[in-house]
Design an enzyme around this catalytic site. Structure first.
Site, PDB file in Angstrom:
ATOM      1  N   ASN A   1       0.857  -1.198   0.000  1.00  0.00           N
ATOM      2  CA  ASN A   1       0.000   0.000   0.000  1.00  0.00           C
ATOM      3  C   ASN A   1       0.889   1.244   0.000  1.00  0.00           C
ATOM      4  O   ASN A   1       2.105   1.140  -0.017  1.00  0.00           O
ATOM      5  CB  ASN A   1      -0.959  -0.031   1.193  1.00  0.00           C
ATOM      6  CG  ASN A   1      -0.209  -0.104   2.503  1.00  0.00           C
ATOM      7  OD1 ASN A   1       0.529   0.790   2.867  1.00  0.00           O
ATOM      8  ND2 ASN A   1      -0.369  -1.228   3.205  1.00  0.00           N
TER       9      ASN A   1
ATOM     10  N   PHE B   1      -4.409   3.093  14.840  1.00  0.00           N
ATOM     11  CA  PHE B   1      -4.638   4.104  13.816  1.00  0.00           C
ATOM     12  C   PHE B   1      -5.811   3.656  12.949  1.00  0.00           C
ATOM     13  O   PHE B   1      -6.061   2.454  12.823  1.00  0.00           O
ATOM     14  CB  PHE B   1      -3.382   4.276  12.938  1.00  0.00           C
ATOM     15  CG  PHE B   1      -2.455   5.357  13.436  1.00  0.00           C
ATOM     16  CD1 PHE B   1      -1.745   5.177  14.611  1.00  0.00           C
ATOM     17  CD2 PHE B   1      -2.294   6.546  12.734  1.00  0.00           C
ATOM     18  CE1 PHE B   1      -0.894   6.170  15.082  1.00  0.00           C
ATOM     19  CE2 PHE B   1      -1.451   7.544  13.199  1.00  0.00           C
ATOM     20  CZ  PHE B   1      -0.752   7.357  14.371  1.00  0.00           C
TER      21      PHE B   1
ATOM     22  N   LYS C   1       8.991 -17.485 -10.388  1.00  0.00           N
ATOM     23  CA  LYS C   1       8.324 -16.352 -11.022  1.00  0.00           C
ATOM     24  C   LYS C   1       7.115 -16.834 -11.838  1.00  0.00           C
ATOM     25  O   LYS C   1       7.229 -17.790 -12.616  1.00  0.00           O
ATOM     26  CB  LYS C   1       9.321 -15.644 -11.941  1.00  0.00           C
ATOM     27  CG  LYS C   1       8.766 -14.374 -12.525  1.00  0.00           C
ATOM     28  CD  LYS C   1       9.769 -13.709 -13.441  1.00  0.00           C
ATOM     29  CE  LYS C   1       9.084 -12.590 -14.198  1.00  0.00           C
ATOM     30  NZ  LYS C   1       9.801 -12.157 -15.356  1.00  0.00           N
TER      31      LYS C   1
ATOM     32  N   LYS D   1     -13.469   0.654  15.632  1.00  0.00           N
ATOM     33  CA  LYS D   1     -12.168  -0.050  15.723  1.00  0.00           C
ATOM     34  C   LYS D   1     -11.634   0.025  17.148  1.00  0.00           C
ATOM     35  O   LYS D   1     -11.085  -0.944  17.674  1.00  0.00           O
ATOM     36  CB  LYS D   1     -11.153   0.576  14.757  1.00  0.00           C
ATOM     37  CG  LYS D   1     -11.340   0.087  13.331  1.00  0.00           C
ATOM     38  CD  LYS D   1     -10.384   0.734  12.343  1.00  0.00           C
ATOM     39  CE  LYS D   1     -10.917   0.496  10.930  1.00  0.00           C
ATOM     40  NZ  LYS D   1     -10.180   1.178   9.887  1.00  0.00           N
TER      41      LYS D   1
ATOM     42  N   LYS E   1     -11.224  -3.480  19.000  1.00  0.00           N
ATOM     43  CA  LYS E   1      -9.850  -3.965  19.204  1.00  0.00           C
ATOM     44  C   LYS E   1      -9.323  -3.659  20.604  1.00  0.00           C
ATOM     45  O   LYS E   1      -8.133  -3.836  20.880  1.00  0.00           O
ATOM     46  CB  LYS E   1      -8.931  -3.368  18.135  1.00  0.00           C
ATOM     47  CG  LYS E   1      -9.377  -3.700  16.700  1.00  0.00           C
ATOM     48  CD  LYS E   1      -8.298  -3.377  15.678  1.00  0.00           C
ATOM     49  CE  LYS E   1      -8.835  -3.453  14.258  1.00  0.00           C
ATOM     50  NZ  LYS E   1      -7.781  -3.404  13.247  1.00  0.00           N
TER      51      LYS E   1
ATOM     52  N   ASP F   1      -4.459  -6.497   5.170  1.00  0.00           N
ATOM     53  CA  ASP F   1      -5.518  -7.343   5.743  1.00  0.00           C
ATOM     54  C   ASP F   1      -5.570  -8.703   5.061  1.00  0.00           C
ATOM     55  O   ASP F   1      -6.151  -9.644   5.578  1.00  0.00           O
ATOM     56  CB  ASP F   1      -6.877  -6.656   5.582  1.00  0.00           C
ATOM     57  CG  ASP F   1      -6.992  -5.434   6.474  1.00  0.00           C
ATOM     58  OD1 ASP F   1      -6.409  -5.453   7.572  1.00  0.00           O
ATOM     59  OD2 ASP F   1      -7.644  -4.450   6.062  1.00  0.00           O
TER      60      ASP F   1
HETATM   61  N1  CTP Z   1      -3.947  -3.503  11.935  1.00  0.00           N
HETATM   62  C1  CTP Z   1      -3.242  -4.565  12.459  1.00  0.00           C
HETATM   63  N2  CTP Z   1      -3.209  -5.753  11.797  1.00  0.00           N
HETATM   64  C2  CTP Z   1      -3.878  -5.921  10.639  1.00  0.00           C
HETATM   65  C3  CTP Z   1      -4.612  -4.848  10.091  1.00  0.00           C
HETATM   66  C4  CTP Z   1      -4.624  -3.651  10.777  1.00  0.00           C
HETATM   67  O1  CTP Z   1      -2.611  -4.394  13.514  1.00  0.00           O
HETATM   68  N3  CTP Z   1      -3.812  -7.092  10.034  1.00  0.00           N
HETATM   69  C5  CTP Z   1      -3.968  -2.245  12.702  1.00  0.00           C
HETATM   70  C6  CTP Z   1      -3.302  -1.070  12.003  1.00  0.00           C
HETATM   71  O2  CTP Z   1      -1.918  -1.013  12.342  1.00  0.00           O
HETATM   72  C7  CTP Z   1      -4.066   0.118  12.551  1.00  0.00           C
HETATM   73  C8  CTP Z   1      -5.433  -0.440  12.831  1.00  0.00           C
HETATM   74  O3  CTP Z   1      -5.295  -1.860  12.860  1.00  0.00           O
HETATM   75  O4  CTP Z   1      -3.527   0.563  13.781  1.00  0.00           O
HETATM   76  C9  CTP Z   1      -6.489  -0.088  11.828  1.00  0.00           C
HETATM   77  O5  CTP Z   1      -6.082  -0.440  10.548  1.00  0.00           O
HETATM   78  P1  CTP Z   1      -7.014  -0.167   9.297  1.00  0.00           P
HETATM   79  O6  CTP Z   1      -6.364  -0.726   8.085  1.00  0.00           O
HETATM   80  O7  CTP Z   1      -7.453   1.287   9.304  1.00  0.00           O
HETATM   81  O8  CTP Z   1      -8.333  -0.953   9.653  1.00  0.00           O
HETATM   82  P2  CTP Z   1      -8.712  -2.466   9.687  1.00  0.00           P
HETATM   83  O9  CTP Z   1      -8.888  -2.819  11.116  1.00  0.00           O
HETATM   84  O10 CTP Z   1      -7.760  -3.276   8.921  1.00  0.00           O
HETATM   85  O11 CTP Z   1     -10.153  -2.425   9.030  1.00  0.00           O
HETATM   86  P3  CTP Z   1     -10.602  -1.996   7.546  1.00  0.00           P
HETATM   87  O12 CTP Z   1      -9.438  -2.310   6.652  1.00  0.00           O
HETATM   88  O13 CTP Z   1     -11.804  -2.799   7.310  1.00  0.00           O
HETATM   89  O14 CTP Z   1     -10.890  -0.511   7.634  1.00  0.00           O
END
Ligand code: CTP
Length: 399
Positions: A206, A320, A285, A334, A338, A275
């Protein structure tokens, strides 16, 4: 009031690099005063430092056009930090023996602020036992030594004696100007994106640059905390005086964070963790085909959720949330789901906020409160986030 930095410049070729340092610090709005030795003026004209610092350069203790009798004392009283850059073998020898025979050494002796010495000289002079003993003595006196680097020296020799990196010196100065409000605290910060391999040459990632996580690590370190930074792949240089652990995938980050999570008083999860990862990445490859290619993705473990479930007593957990819609609602969900103490929400749609910028527009969300913060630099945001994390603890003040 602006913090006052006195920069002593002695007669070494590396003095030209001090110009950049003065310029950088001036841009950060510090009050900079340069004192040069007579020898230093052979290398750089005082006018250069005067133009860069906006203040008169002091050289001679007995300057008739100047309030000579008080200048060294008033500067000494004003200084929040005194840094000698470059520091020759000669000036180091003088300051450890209390010699004060010019403006620089007189002011240095009169100063009781934090002192930083940045040696730069020929390898032979540096390695001489006398210089080494003098450097050791500086450390015993509580002066911070920013060690010189190995490299090509102006005299043609290759070896140790090159002035340390200006960025490192700048960071040491800024660190010295802070009150150690987070001393004794152990903080883990995660930063950057993760990379999920498709095959040995391709990956999914990303736009995260790691800048917000780096700003948090830097400010926490400057405030005296012991910082561990667990970082996905970024183009940023490692920060000095921070334990940095480099990871690639969400799985690596999960392992590195969770295995040491109990050690920390506070964990701030600024990383943009994937995620989803590739189910069964190819070991060779992937060759192109005539038809469409389907990649099968599987869920990664949510590190923040795991930390929330296994949170030790009094541990502070800060997440975050990067959102494109329903910022507050999503971030608060969140926070609750969490088990975080707080979540820092930012919207990718806000100008000046987001992945690669140096500024951010954050909202601090707790289960029962919302606090909007104006657009500001990521370092200023970091200071506010750390204050919020440790809110209620006596060692944090608002300055
Ligand atoms: N995070 C994490 N582990 C993951 C995904 C996210 O620890 N596998 C943490 C990120 O570091 C951040 C928080 O979760 O502090 C929120 O991440 P974000 O990508 O905004 O949200 P998600 O919980 O992944 O939900 P969504 O993608 O559905 O918005």
């Amino acid at each position: 009031m602006k913090k006052c930095i006195v920069i002593g410049v002695t007669g070494g070729i590396a003095a030209f690099k001090t110009c950049q340092l003065v310029s950088n610090l001036k841009k950060k709005d510090y009050d900079i005063h340069v004192i040069m030795t007579k020898n230093a003026t052979e290398f750089i004209a005082p006018l250069t430092f005067e133009s860069l610092s906006g203040n008169r350069v002091s050289i001679d203790t007995f300057d008739r056009n100047f309030e000579y009798s008080t200048q060294h004392i008033s500067l000494a009283k004003k200084a929040d930090c005194f840094v000698i850059v470059p520091a020759t073998a000669n000036v180091i020898a003088k300051i450890v023996h209390g010699l004060a025979d010019d403006m620089l050494t007189t002011t240095f002796l009169a100063c009781s602020c934090k002192k930083i010495i940045c040696p730069a000289m020929n390898t032979g002079m540096l390695n001489n036992q006398i210089t080494q003993e003098n450097i050791m003595k500086c450390k015993e006196l509580g002066y911070e030594i920013i060690d010189s680097d190995d490299g090509y020296l102006a005299c043609g020799d290759i070896g140790k004696g090159k002035l340390a990196d200006i960025d490192l010196i700048e960071q040491a100065i800024e660190k010295s100007l802070e009150k150690p409000l987070l001393k004794g605290k152990r903080i883990c910060i995660t930063a950057g994106p993760t990379q999920e391999a498709i095959d040995p040459v391709r990956f999914i990632t990303n736009h995260s640059s790691g800048k917000m996580g780096h700003a948090l690590a830097k400010i926490a370190r400057n405030l005296g905390a012991e910082v561990t930074l667990i970082e996905g792949p970024t183009s940023l240089s490692d920060l000095p005086w921070i334990n940095t652990i480099h990871v690639k995938s969400a799985k690596d980050m999960f392992n590195e964070v969770t295995k040491r999570a109990d050690q920390f008083d506070c964990i701030i999860k600024a990383a943009a963790v994937a995620d989803y990862t590739i189910k069964n990445p190819a070991t060779q490859k992937v060759k192109k085909q005539e038809n469409d290619l389907t990649l099968v993705l599987e869920r990664t473990d949510d590190i923040l959720a795991y930390l929330g479930q296994h949170k030790k007593e009094n541990q502070i957990l800060c997440g975050f949330a990067m959102e494109t819609e329903n910022l507050i609602e999503n971030a608060r969900n969140k926070c609750i789901k969490k088990n975080c103490d707080l979540v820092i929400a930012n919207s990718i749609n806000t100008e000046g906020a987001g992945f690669k910028t140096d500024t951010n527009k954050i909202t601090i969300i707790r289960k029962d409160s919302i606090k909007e913060v104006d657009l500001m630099s990521k370092e200023e945001c970091a200071r506010i986030i750390l204050e919020e994390c440790f809110k209620g603890e006596s060692y944090v003040t608002n300055n």
